[in-house]
Design an enzyme around this catalytic site. Sequence first.
Site, PDB file in Angstrom:
ATOM      1  N   SER A 168      49.268  43.198  33.591  1.00  0.00           N
ATOM      2  CA  SER A 168      47.903  43.631  33.876  1.00  0.00           C
ATOM      3  C   SER A 168      46.962  43.347  32.699  1.00  0.00           C
ATOM      4  O   SER A 168      46.774  42.177  32.368  1.00  0.00           O
ATOM      5  CB  SER A 168      47.913  45.108  34.261  1.00  0.00           C
ATOM      6  OG  SER A 168      46.688  45.430  34.863  1.00  0.00           O
ATOM      7  N   MET A 169      46.391  44.346  32.055  1.00  0.00           N
ATOM      8  CA  MET A 169      45.552  44.041  30.892  1.00  0.00           C
ATOM      9  C   MET A 169      46.366  43.357  29.800  1.00  0.00           C
ATOM     10  O   MET A 169      45.818  42.584  29.007  1.00  0.00           O
ATOM     11  CB  MET A 169      44.905  45.312  30.345  1.00  0.00           C
ATOM     12  CG  MET A 169      43.649  45.697  31.096  1.00  0.00           C
ATOM     13  SD  MET A 169      42.677  46.840  30.150  1.00  0.00           S
ATOM     14  CE  MET A 169      41.427  47.228  31.385  1.00  0.00           C
ATOM     15  N   TRP A 193      45.078  40.999  34.612  1.00  0.00           N
ATOM     16  CA  TRP A 193      43.702  41.458  34.814  1.00  0.00           C
ATOM     17  C   TRP A 193      42.870  40.966  33.646  1.00  0.00           C
ATOM     18  O   TRP A 193      43.267  41.106  32.483  1.00  0.00           O
ATOM     19  CB  TRP A 193      43.671  42.985  34.875  1.00  0.00           C
ATOM     20  CG  TRP A 193      42.326  43.585  35.197  1.00  0.00           C
ATOM     21  CD1 TRP A 193      41.880  44.001  36.412  1.00  0.00           C
ATOM     22  CD2 TRP A 193      41.259  43.873  34.271  1.00  0.00           C
ATOM     23  NE1 TRP A 193      40.617  44.517  36.318  1.00  0.00           N
ATOM     24  CE2 TRP A 193      40.195  44.462  35.018  1.00  0.00           C
ATOM     25  CE3 TRP A 193      41.075  43.698  32.891  1.00  0.00           C
ATOM     26  CZ2 TRP A 193      38.992  44.872  34.433  1.00  0.00           C
ATOM     27  CZ3 TRP A 193      39.869  44.101  32.316  1.00  0.00           C
ATOM     28  CH2 TRP A 193      38.848  44.676  33.092  1.00  0.00           C
ATOM     29  N   ASP A 214      48.371  43.439  45.529  1.00  0.00           N
ATOM     30  CA  ASP A 214      47.734  44.020  44.340  1.00  0.00           C
ATOM     31  C   ASP A 214      46.293  44.410  44.654  1.00  0.00           C
ATOM     32  O   ASP A 214      45.461  43.546  44.931  1.00  0.00           O
ATOM     33  CB  ASP A 214      47.772  43.001  43.195  1.00  0.00           C
ATOM     34  CG  ASP A 214      47.407  43.602  41.842  1.00  0.00           C
ATOM     35  OD1 ASP A 214      46.680  44.608  41.805  1.00  0.00           O
ATOM     36  OD2 ASP A 214      47.852  43.041  40.821  1.00  0.00           O
ATOM     37  N   HIS A 246      50.597  45.857  42.415  1.00  0.00           N
ATOM     38  CA  HIS A 246      50.211  45.650  41.016  1.00  0.00           C
ATOM     39  C   HIS A 246      51.323  46.077  40.054  1.00  0.00           C
ATOM     40  O   HIS A 246      51.411  45.559  38.942  1.00  0.00           O
ATOM     41  CB  HIS A 246      48.947  46.467  40.733  1.00  0.00           C
ATOM     42  CG  HIS A 246      48.397  46.288  39.358  1.00  0.00           C
ATOM     43  ND1 HIS A 246      47.890  45.085  38.907  1.00  0.00           N
ATOM     44  CD2 HIS A 246      48.275  47.155  38.315  1.00  0.00           C
ATOM     45  CE1 HIS A 246      47.476  45.220  37.655  1.00  0.00           C
ATOM     46  NE2 HIS A 246      47.704  46.472  37.273  1.00  0.00           N
TER      47      HIS A 246
HETATM   48  O1  9J3 Z   1      47.124  47.953  34.793  1.00  0.00           O
HETATM   49  C1  9J3 Z   1      46.102  47.456  34.262  1.00  0.00           C
HETATM   50  O2  9J3 Z   1      46.053  47.081  33.058  1.00  0.00           O
HETATM   51  C2  9J3 Z   1      44.918  47.432  35.185  1.00  0.00           C
HETATM   52  C3  9J3 Z   1      43.639  46.959  34.655  1.00  0.00           C
HETATM   53  C4  9J3 Z   1      42.527  47.825  35.218  1.00  0.00           C
HETATM   54  O3  9J3 Z   1      42.686  48.621  36.097  1.00  0.00           O
HETATM   55  O4  9J3 Z   1      41.335  47.640  34.661  1.00  0.00           O
HETATM   56  C5  9J3 Z   1      40.260  48.452  35.148  1.00  0.00           C
HETATM   57  C6  9J3 Z   1      39.427  48.912  34.012  1.00  0.00           C
END
Ligand code: 9J3
Length: 299
Positions: A168-169, A193, A214, A246
């Site tokens: 993700s991030m 992300w 996701d 996700h």
């Molecule tokens: O799991 C994540 O890192 C999701 C990234 C996210 O939800 O960003 C929104 C600010």
Amino acid sequence: MHQHPHTQRRTRSLSSALAAVAVLVGIGLGPTPGAHAADNPYERGPAPTNASIEAVRGPYAVSQATVSSLAVTGFGGGTIYYPTTTSDGTFGAVAISPGYTGTQSSIAWLGPRLASQGFVVFTIDTNTTLDQPDSRGRQLLAALDYLTRVSPLRTRVDSTRLGVMGHSMGGGGSLEAAKSRPSLQAAIPLTPWNLDKTWPEIQTPTLIVGADGDSIAPVSSHAEPFYENLPSSLDRAYLELNGASHFAPNSSNTTIAKYSISWLKRFIDNDTRYEQFLCPLPRPSLTIEEYRGNCPHQS
Ligand code: 9J3
Ligand code: ZN
């Protein structure tokens, strides 16, 4: 003149005899199965099979070491998983970042899973669980620098053979890390992300893993544009998991593991024995929604 045909015949049979001896010597002294180091000095472990890359553990016994956040700067510490043996030379290494609000425990399954195939794997904590992708990218690089320059395990790592992964991030962070350090040899963003959708700067072979279900980082606005906006000249792939969310990268997942192992082996270790799992491109299945990429690979 009379001697000539005889001399020729004799010369031919001597050549044949020498060739036969050379073949015998080749059989006697050449590489034995599993000893391919002369062909590719980075190759580690036995020849892979589909079963071996799907297995919960690979051929190497794994040890682990805790890195306290208090002992490092630039990231939040973590855990180093590494092949226990010191008999197989150095190994390539990969640092892995968790996602937003996550800690290393959320990606811990990848530590022994990948290390047992012959990599040093550093699952990290970030400075804060709210850090954004650009920060996570810098932290992945700080972790690799710590691993290769400072850690007591640095002697086990080949500092020229490094990769990054993240969820993700952290996946967005792995793209940032590859963008800023082109010497990285593999990147694998997992349900990544990022607000930045364009990655023309990346020179690192990149496997992007998305999940069809996701809803946090939908593939249509994250994984797919990231893949499509990598250079078309790059060794790149897009694996979309079927029936996955996700959070698929947060627990043991055979599809993620087998293609991650293959990508890391192929591009960190230059191990073409794994090309068979990547080319021709995997077909859609119960676990693969779709797979895009270039074949054959070039680097
Ligand atoms: O799991 C994540 O890192 C999701 C990234 C996210 O939800 O960003 C929104 C600010
Ligand atoms: Zn960009």
